[in-house]
Every structure is written in structure tokens, then in C-alpha cells.
Write an enzyme that holds these catalytic residues in place. Sequence first.
Site, PDB file in Angstrom:
ATOM      1  N   LYS A 156      55.569  28.841  58.704  1.00 33.72           N
ATOM      2  CA  LYS A 156      54.850  27.803  57.959  1.00 33.72           C
ATOM      3  C   LYS A 156      53.406  28.271  57.832  1.00 33.72           C
ATOM      4  O   LYS A 156      52.836  28.858  58.757  1.00 33.72           O
ATOM      5  CB  LYS A 156      54.900  26.493  58.758  1.00 33.72           C
ATOM      6  CG  LYS A 156      54.072  25.333  58.205  1.00 33.72           C
ATOM      7  CD  LYS A 156      54.801  24.670  57.069  1.00 33.72           C
ATOM      8  CE  LYS A 156      54.126  23.367  56.643  1.00 33.72           C
ATOM      9  NZ  LYS A 156      54.483  22.245  57.546  1.00 33.72           N
ATOM     10  N   LEU A 157      52.808  28.028  56.682  1.00 31.21           N
ATOM     11  CA  LEU A 157      51.377  28.252  56.529  1.00 31.21           C
ATOM     12  C   LEU A 157      50.865  27.361  55.417  1.00 31.21           C
ATOM     13  O   LEU A 157      51.646  26.807  54.644  1.00 31.21           O
ATOM     14  CB  LEU A 157      51.044  29.729  56.268  1.00 31.21           C
ATOM     15  CG  LEU A 157      51.138  30.314  54.855  1.00 31.21           C
ATOM     16  CD1 LEU A 157      50.654  31.756  54.847  1.00 31.21           C
ATOM     17  CD2 LEU A 157      52.515  30.231  54.278  1.00 31.21           C
ATOM     18  N   SER A 158      49.564  27.182  55.353  1.00 26.65           N
ATOM     19  CA  SER A 158      48.992  26.374  54.290  1.00 26.65           C
ATOM     20  C   SER A 158      49.043  27.161  52.990  1.00 26.65           C
ATOM     21  O   SER A 158      48.993  28.398  52.978  1.00 26.65           O
ATOM     22  CB  SER A 158      47.549  25.988  54.622  1.00 26.65           C
ATOM     23  OG  SER A 158      46.711  27.121  54.527  1.00 26.65           O
ATOM     24  N   THR A 203      44.893  24.096  53.243  1.00 29.32           N
ATOM     25  CA  THR A 203      44.850  23.486  51.919  1.00 29.32           C
ATOM     26  C   THR A 203      43.916  22.286  51.930  1.00 29.32           C
ATOM     27  O   THR A 203      43.268  21.990  50.926  1.00 29.32           O
ATOM     28  CB  THR A 203      46.259  23.077  51.475  1.00 29.32           C
ATOM     29  OG1 THR A 203      47.101  24.236  51.487  1.00 29.32           O
ATOM     30  CG2 THR A 203      46.248  22.499  50.071  1.00 29.32           C
ATOM     31  N   ALA A 204      43.818  21.614  53.066  1.00 34.68           N
ATOM     32  CA  ALA A 204      42.892  20.484  53.176  1.00 34.68           C
ATOM     33  C   ALA A 204      41.467  20.920  52.867  1.00 34.68           C
ATOM     34  O   ALA A 204      40.734  20.243  52.127  1.00 34.68           O
ATOM     35  CB  ALA A 204      42.970  19.885  54.582  1.00 34.68           C
ATOM     36  N   HIS A 241      48.079  15.346  58.924  1.00 31.92           N
ATOM     37  CA  HIS A 241      49.197  15.004  59.794  1.00 31.92           C
ATOM     38  C   HIS A 241      49.114  13.545  60.268  1.00 31.92           C
ATOM     39  O   HIS A 241      48.702  12.667  59.525  1.00 31.92           O
ATOM     40  CB  HIS A 241      49.285  15.984  60.964  1.00 31.92           C
ATOM     41  CG  HIS A 241      49.485  17.405  60.553  1.00 31.92           C
ATOM     42  ND1 HIS A 241      50.336  17.784  59.538  1.00 31.92           N
ATOM     43  CD2 HIS A 241      48.936  18.555  61.012  1.00 31.92           C
ATOM     44  CE1 HIS A 241      50.313  19.094  59.404  1.00 31.92           C
ATOM     45  NE2 HIS A 241      49.471  19.584  60.278  1.00 31.92           N
TER      46      HIS A 241
END
Length: 290
Positions: free
Chosen positions: A55-57, A121-122, A160
Site C-alpha cells: 500500500k502507498l499513497s 496524498t493528503a 483515517h
Amino acid sequence: MKLSLGFSPCPNDTFIFDALIHGKIDTGDLLFEPSYQDVETLNQMAFAQQLDITKLSYHAFAYAAKDYELLDAGSALGFGVGPLLITKDKDLAKRLSNCAGQDLPADLLDLRVGIPGKYTTANFLLGLAYPQLTNKQELVFSDIENAVLDGRVDLGLIIHENRFTYSERGLSKAQDLGEFWERDTGYPIPLGGIVIKRSLPQVVKQQVNKLIADSVRFAFANPKSGLDYIRSHAQEMEESVMYQHIDLYVNKYSENLGEKGRASVNYLFSEAERLQLIPPRTQDLFLASI
């Protein structure tokens, strides 16, 4: 064949991968060795090519795409799922809510912002909405609320499960950056994806993609099957909050990006390239079909 698999301990990821790593679906000759890390650690591990699958942004993927390609299964996209910019100052929250996409007043330029990582991404979405907020401090996502409360930062960029708890702690929302993206684009917001090393055999990559989709389908069909596992990684979160979190981040795009999901990812990359926030693409982002 054993493959290393990185994902976060957050309920959406443990919900997705429970069946895959606990033998609830048939994985054939593939074994998966999980590594639980926060999103920015996973980003850094991808840059170092330390994991076969991770998983990654989506922001970080721009810097790892030469070594990894994006699977159709496992992503976190959706509407109403974006990061929130919060503060303990209600008046400041009101002022900032009216300034998204505009020049900030001079007295707001030096505000300190706690972010969950440079390559999240945030943080990219924060840059789209408030490009002048550049005084940033990288923090573990779970510590950002406390940093706002104790005055280490003026603003916090939360992701989250914190989006469900910040108001209970007396904090106010200055901007929903997901809503800002949605109003501007009409696309679901791409937060995180699952990528796999380009160097692996094509048949293995296709098999992993199918297995993750199967794991998502199993979770949808048996939502309480992984409850103990999910709870064990959920930082003493209430069950209702855990499933709020899952409902928000796990949806049809998690099973398959589909045409709209892929279009959203492509738009994110195109816009980031236009603003020179990421390097230009030199390879296709998506796992090729056989």
C-alpha cells in the site's frame, strides 16, 4: 513463492487483507508475509524497493512508478473520504474555510501545519487547496490531533479514523479537502493504492491482483469474519468506529478501480504534473492486462 506485503494497521487495510493472509481464500502457491506500517513508512519502503507488494499513497506512487505498477484491486478511493484540515480555533476554522483555492491573508501565511507525511496524498491535496501553507511539520498521523491540542501546530491534516473523533476532542474543521477535490473534479478522491514490483513475473502480478480482489469480496460477504484481527490492530478503537472507517474507505473501487477509478488516478497525476508537484510519467501506471 513467498511475497512481502506492506499495508497499514488501519481497519480498512486489515479488513481487505484478512482473508488473503489468513488462508480464508485459496492463494495457490503464493504465501504472503505482512508488514504493518503507517502510510509514510510504507511510502519510504516503496522508494527503497523493500516490499514486493505494498500500500502507498497515490502522491508517493509518482516517485515509485519506475519500480512498481498499480493493481486494480485494493485501492482506497471514494467520495467523502478525504483528509480534513482541523484546528482548535473556531474563528480560524471559519476564516480558512472561505479561503480554499485563494490567496491567504498575510497573517495566515505562517501557520504551522502538522501533516502525516510529505508524500501522502493528503499533503498533495493540501497543496492544491492552500498552496501558501508551507510551514509544515511531519508527524505520525495518530499524533496530529494531540499536536494541535497542545499547541505544537496551529492546524492538523488528519486521515483515517481521526476524522471520526476530532470533534469529540473540541477541534473544529477548517476544510474537508476531499470535498474540495470532488467539487473541482467530480471524481472520487484517490488516497491509497496497492502496487507490485514491475520485476515480478507477469503471471504472478495477475494472480496477486485476482487474489486481492477475492479477499475484498470475501470481506464484503463476511464482514465480521476478521473482527478480532481488525480490532487487534485498531488502537483500542470502538467497534462502531472501526466499521465506520471500513465503510468509508472500502467500496467498489477496492475490488476493481474500473474506468472511473483509473480516470481519477490519471487526472490526479496530470494535475500534479501540470503544477510541477511530481516528476512526469515515463511508464504506464497500471498493471497491464494479459
